[in-house]
Design a protein around this motif. Structure first.
Motif, PDB file in Angstrom:
ATOM      1  N   TYR A  30       0.847  -1.186   0.000  1.00  0.00           N
ATOM      2  CA  TYR A  30       0.000   0.000   0.000  1.00  0.00           C
ATOM      3  C   TYR A  30       0.887   1.243   0.000  1.00  0.00           C
ATOM      4  CZ  TYR A  30       1.116   0.352   4.972  1.00  0.00           C
ATOM      5  OH  TYR A  30       1.784   0.458   6.160  1.00  0.00           O
ATOM      6  N   ARG A  31       0.249   2.402  -0.210  1.00  0.00           N
ATOM      7  CA  ARG A  31       0.981   3.654  -0.301  1.00  0.00           C
ATOM      8  C   ARG A  31       0.140   4.775   0.286  1.00  0.00           C
ATOM      9  NH1 ARG A  31       2.373   4.092  -6.064  1.00  0.00           N
ATOM     10  NH2 ARG A  31       0.911   5.766  -6.439  1.00  0.00           N
ATOM     11  N   VAL A  32       0.725   5.563   1.153  1.00  0.00           N
ATOM     12  CA  VAL A  32       0.037   6.690   1.769  1.00  0.00           C
ATOM     13  C   VAL A  32       0.732   7.978   1.343  1.00  0.00           C
ATOM     14  CG1 VAL A  32      -0.643   7.789   3.937  1.00  0.00           C
ATOM     15  CG2 VAL A  32      -0.629   5.303   3.765  1.00  0.00           C
ATOM     16  N   ARG A  33      -0.046   8.958   0.892  1.00  0.00           N
ATOM     17  CA  ARG A  33       0.532  10.221   0.454  1.00  0.00           C
ATOM     18  C   ARG A  33       0.778  11.135   1.646  1.00  0.00           C
ATOM     19  NH1 ARG A  33      -2.876  12.937  -4.002  1.00  0.00           N
ATOM     20  NH2 ARG A  33      -0.927  14.067  -4.324  1.00  0.00           N
ATOM     21  N   PHE A  50       5.261   5.381   1.807  1.00  0.00           N
ATOM     22  CA  PHE A  50       4.856   6.771   1.682  1.00  0.00           C
ATOM     23  C   PHE A  50       5.206   7.339   0.313  1.00  0.00           C
ATOM     24  CE2 PHE A  50       5.300   7.232   6.514  1.00  0.00           C
ATOM     25  CZ  PHE A  50       3.949   7.060   6.697  1.00  0.00           C
ATOM     26  N   GLU A  51       4.362   8.231  -0.144  1.00  0.00           N
ATOM     27  CA  GLU A  51       4.636   9.023  -1.346  1.00  0.00           C
ATOM     28  C   GLU A  51       4.665  10.482  -0.905  1.00  0.00           C
ATOM     29  OE1 GLU A  51       1.816  10.617  -4.836  1.00  0.00           O
ATOM     30  OE2 GLU A  51       2.055   8.436  -4.829  1.00  0.00           O
ATOM     31  N   PHE A  52       5.783  11.152  -1.115  1.00  0.00           N
ATOM     32  CA  PHE A  52       5.931  12.530  -0.670  1.00  0.00           C
ATOM     33  C   PHE A  52       5.480  13.473  -1.779  1.00  0.00           C
ATOM     34  CE2 PHE A  52       8.943  10.111   1.857  1.00  0.00           C
ATOM     35  CZ  PHE A  52       8.596  10.526   3.140  1.00  0.00           C
ATOM     36  N   THR A  53       4.608  14.432  -1.413  1.00  0.00           N
ATOM     37  CA  THR A  53       3.930  15.260  -2.400  1.00  0.00           C
ATOM     38  C   THR A  53       4.358  16.716  -2.312  1.00  0.00           C
ATOM     39  OG1 THR A  53       1.990  13.813  -2.287  1.00  0.00           O
ATOM     40  CG2 THR A  53       1.679  15.998  -3.260  1.00  0.00           C
ATOM     41  N   PHE A  54       4.775  17.267  -3.451  1.00  0.00           N
ATOM     42  CA  PHE A  54       5.015  18.701  -3.587  1.00  0.00           C
ATOM     43  C   PHE A  54       3.696  19.339  -4.025  1.00  0.00           C
ATOM     44  CE2 PHE A  54       9.194  16.836  -4.153  1.00  0.00           C
ATOM     45  CZ  PHE A  54      10.049  17.713  -3.490  1.00  0.00           C
ATOM     46  N   ASP A  55       2.998  19.954  -3.073  1.00  0.00           N
ATOM     47  CA  ASP A  55       1.711  20.589  -3.351  1.00  0.00           C
ATOM     48  C   ASP A  55       1.972  22.027  -3.804  1.00  0.00           C
ATOM     49  OD1 ASP A  55      -0.763  21.951  -3.176  1.00  0.00           O
ATOM     50  OD2 ASP A  55      -1.510  20.498  -1.734  1.00  0.00           O
ATOM     51  N   LEU A  56       1.672  22.338  -5.063  1.00  0.00           N
ATOM     52  CA  LEU A  56       2.014  23.647  -5.607  1.00  0.00           C
ATOM     53  C   LEU A  56       1.133  24.757  -5.055  1.00  0.00           C
ATOM     54  CD1 LEU A  56       2.857  22.871  -9.332  1.00  0.00           C
ATOM     55  CD2 LEU A  56       4.240  22.636  -7.268  1.00  0.00           C
ATOM     56  N   SER A  70      18.264  14.206   0.145  1.00  0.00           N
ATOM     57  CA  SER A  70      19.077  13.545   1.159  1.00  0.00           C
ATOM     58  C   SER A  70      18.444  12.233   1.596  1.00  0.00           C
ATOM     59  CB  SER A  70      19.255  14.477   2.362  1.00  0.00           C
ATOM     60  OG  SER A  70      19.945  13.834   3.407  1.00  0.00           O
ATOM     61  N   LEU A  71      17.098  12.243   1.727  1.00  0.00           N
ATOM     62  CA  LEU A  71      16.382  11.023   2.112  1.00  0.00           C
ATOM     63  C   LEU A  71      16.465   9.987   1.001  1.00  0.00           C
ATOM     64  CD1 LEU A  71      14.574   9.659   4.238  1.00  0.00           C
ATOM     65  CD2 LEU A  71      12.605  10.644   3.055  1.00  0.00           C
ATOM     66  N   VAL A  72      16.390  10.440  -0.249  1.00  0.00           N
ATOM     67  CA  VAL A  72      16.503   9.520  -1.385  1.00  0.00           C
ATOM     68  C   VAL A  72      17.829   8.769  -1.322  1.00  0.00           C
ATOM     69  CG1 VAL A  72      16.799   9.417  -3.891  1.00  0.00           C
ATOM     70  CG2 VAL A  72      14.958  10.789  -2.913  1.00  0.00           C
ATOM     71  N   GLU A  73      18.899   9.474  -0.980  1.00  0.00           N
ATOM     72  CA  GLU A  73      20.222   8.844  -0.939  1.00  0.00           C
ATOM     73  C   GLU A  73      20.337   7.826   0.191  1.00  0.00           C
ATOM     74  OE1 GLU A  73      24.732  10.373  -1.538  1.00  0.00           O
ATOM     75  OE2 GLU A  73      23.583  11.442  -0.034  1.00  0.00           O
ATOM     76  N   ARG A  74      19.673   8.105   1.324  1.00  0.00           N
ATOM     77  CA  ARG A  74      19.808   7.239   2.488  1.00  0.00           C
ATOM     78  C   ARG A  74      18.758   6.136   2.547  1.00  0.00           C
ATOM     79  NH1 ARG A  74      18.373   9.845   6.749  1.00  0.00           N
ATOM     80  NH2 ARG A  74      17.692  11.789   5.782  1.00  0.00           N
ATOM     81  N   SER A  75      17.686   6.266   1.762  1.00  0.00           N
ATOM     82  CA  SER A  75      16.580   5.321   1.846  1.00  0.00           C
ATOM     83  C   SER A  75      16.982   3.936   1.337  1.00  0.00           C
ATOM     84  CB  SER A  75      15.386   5.841   1.052  1.00  0.00           C
ATOM     85  OG  SER A  75      14.348   4.878   1.045  1.00  0.00           O
ATOM     86  N   PRO A  76      16.597   2.884   2.061  1.00  0.00           N
ATOM     87  CA  PRO A  76      16.919   1.519   1.607  1.00  0.00           C
ATOM     88  C   PRO A  76      16.058   1.044   0.450  1.00  0.00           C
ATOM     89  CG  PRO A  76      15.616   1.443   3.613  1.00  0.00           C
ATOM     90  CD  PRO A  76      15.907   2.898   3.356  1.00  0.00           C
ATOM     91  N   VAL A  77      14.982   1.777   0.124  1.00  0.00           N
ATOM     92  CA  VAL A  77      14.088   1.396  -0.963  1.00  0.00           C
ATOM     93  C   VAL A  77      13.896   2.606  -1.880  1.00  0.00           C
ATOM     94  CG1 VAL A  77      12.852  -0.335   0.375  1.00  0.00           C
ATOM     95  CG2 VAL A  77      12.059   2.036   0.390  1.00  0.00           C
ATOM     96  N   PRO A  78      13.566   2.372  -3.155  1.00  0.00           N
ATOM     97  CA  PRO A  78      13.272   3.495  -4.057  1.00  0.00           C
ATOM     98  C   PRO A  78      12.061   4.286  -3.568  1.00  0.00           C
ATOM     99  CG  PRO A  78      13.615   1.467  -5.295  1.00  0.00           C
ATOM    100  CD  PRO A  78      13.528   1.074  -3.859  1.00  0.00           C
ATOM    101  N   LEU A  79      12.147   5.600  -3.671  1.00  0.00           N
ATOM    102  CA  LEU A  79      11.058   6.450  -3.207  1.00  0.00           C
ATOM    103  C   LEU A  79      10.186   6.900  -4.377  1.00  0.00           C
ATOM    104  CD1 LEU A  79      12.682   8.812  -0.554  1.00  0.00           C
ATOM    105  CD2 LEU A  79      11.478   6.670  -0.215  1.00  0.00           C
ATOM    106  N   ARG A  80       8.947   7.249  -4.046  1.00  0.00           N
ATOM    107  CA  ARG A  80       8.046   7.851  -5.032  1.00  0.00           C
ATOM    108  C   ARG A  80       7.739   9.275  -4.587  1.00  0.00           C
ATOM    109  NH1 ARG A  80       4.818   7.031  -9.256  1.00  0.00           N
ATOM    110  NH2 ARG A  80       5.445   4.855  -9.414  1.00  0.00           N
ATOM    111  N   LEU A  81       7.947  10.209  -5.499  1.00  0.00           N
ATOM    112  CA  LEU A  81       7.635  11.610  -5.249  1.00  0.00           C
ATOM    113  C   LEU A  81       6.528  12.032  -6.204  1.00  0.00           C
ATOM    114  CD1 LEU A  81      11.272  13.074  -5.030  1.00  0.00           C
ATOM    115  CD2 LEU A  81       9.873  12.110  -3.187  1.00  0.00           C
ATOM    116  N   SER A  82       5.718  12.979  -5.776  1.00  0.00           N
ATOM    117  CA  SER A  82       4.653  13.466  -6.650  1.00  0.00           C
ATOM    118  C   SER A  82       4.642  14.988  -6.654  1.00  0.00           C
ATOM    119  CB  SER A  82       3.284  12.929  -6.210  1.00  0.00           C
ATOM    120  OG  SER A  82       2.909  13.453  -4.953  1.00  0.00           O
TER     121      SER A  82
END
Length: 295
Positions: A30-33, A50-56, A70-82
């Motif tokens: 599952y994924r929570v924004r 988690f999916e991290f969202t840039f709300d314009l 920085s979190l992308v570099e340290r994260s053990p799994v690929p991240l999703r950004l929106s």
């Protein structure tokens, strides 16, 4: 898999939803924004859900961008950004200008990435606004994918995972009088999105403005909104083709018009040395007040 957003998140909160899902079905993906500002308080072992969202519409700071890379570099799994431009359109910004802001924001985020390796490890979702004018919405959705691929190629991201486009119906198309007629408007929004090739669909509740007026949320309204999306995406089989209207003269012409208008605005904004997403956001919202009053 399950994607939690919208009314469930409003009722329970994103962090609470994660705890519920961990308890009920820990093996279900599952994924929570989450809004981008919550990146500062998120633990690394939680980032896979988690999916991290840039709300314009809400905006974000350069510190948030630096922190997410920085979190992308340290994260053990690929991240999703929106990147979410639909919230701007809900304030009265036109869909075309909202798309321009989305592209400029993504370019700004990519330009602040310290190295190419991090770029290749991120999946992206882009949220655009769907209107009830079906042909215009189709052209906008098709143009969005072409413009995103143009930006991707300019940054050399040829092996980037598939870009996901989420279409969100704009509640400004809905009326507070006879709200049941909004079911037809929501269907038009969803039809434009599906025929335009969006990957996900999120339609507003037909009783959106009644809720704003203090009336309670009903499960029937939630169910009808979801059912419209399921009928269009699943039972109609319209979503089997990524671009079902490819080659249609009016659609191709409309798509090309949107591409040229949006790309011209992107280049115009980029030509200003003091440009930033925050300054563009303030300008868009200032001009949107007039549109909102007219609506």
């Amino acid at each position: 898999s399950v994607e939690w957003s919208g009314w469930e998140s409003l009722l329970l909160g994103s962090k609470s939803l994660k705890r519920v899902m961990d308890l009920v079905s820990p093996s279900l993906p599952y994924r929570v924004r989450l809004p981008i500002e919550e990146v500062h308080s998120t633990k690394l072992q939680e980032t896979d859900s988690f999916e991290f969202t840039f709300d314009l519409e809400k905006g974000y700071s350069k510190v948030d961008v630096i922190q997410i890379w920085s979190l992308v570099e340290r994260s053990p799994v690929p991240l999703r950004l929106s990147v979410d431009a639909s919230s701007l359109c809900e304030k009265g910004v036109s869909a075309v200008r909202g798309l321009s802001a989305l592209l400029l924001s993504w370019i700004e985020i990519l330009e602040n990435c310290p190295n190419e390796k991090r770029l290749q490890s991120v999946s992206w979702t882009f949220e655009i606004s769907l209107g009830e004018r079906v042909l215009e919405t189709i052209s906008l959705c098709r143009a969005t994918r072409g413009l995103l691929n143009r930006v991707r190629q300019s940054f050399g991201l040829s092996v980037l995972p598939q870009l996901e486009i989420r279409g969100k119906g704009n509640p400004l198309d809905l009326t507070w009088r006879d709200p049941e007629t909004n079911l037809v408007r929501c269907t038009y929004q969803g039809l434009g999105g599906v025929l335009g090739g969006v990957d996900r669909l999120c339609l507003p509740l037909y009783s959106h403005w009644n809720l704003r007026g203090g009336k309670p949320l009903t499960l029937q309204a939630v169910r009808w909104s979801r059912n419209i999306g399921l009928l269009l995406f699943r039972e109609s089989l319209l979503a089997l083709e990524r671009d079902p209207l490819r080659g249609a003269g009016s659609i191709e012409a409309g798509t090309q018009e949107v591409v040229e208008r949006v790309w011209a605005e992107v280049l115009n904004q980029k030509s200003h040395g003091d440009w930033s997403t925050s300054s563009l956001r303030e300008d868009l919202l200032a001009h949107a007040e007039k549109n909102l009053r007219e609506i």
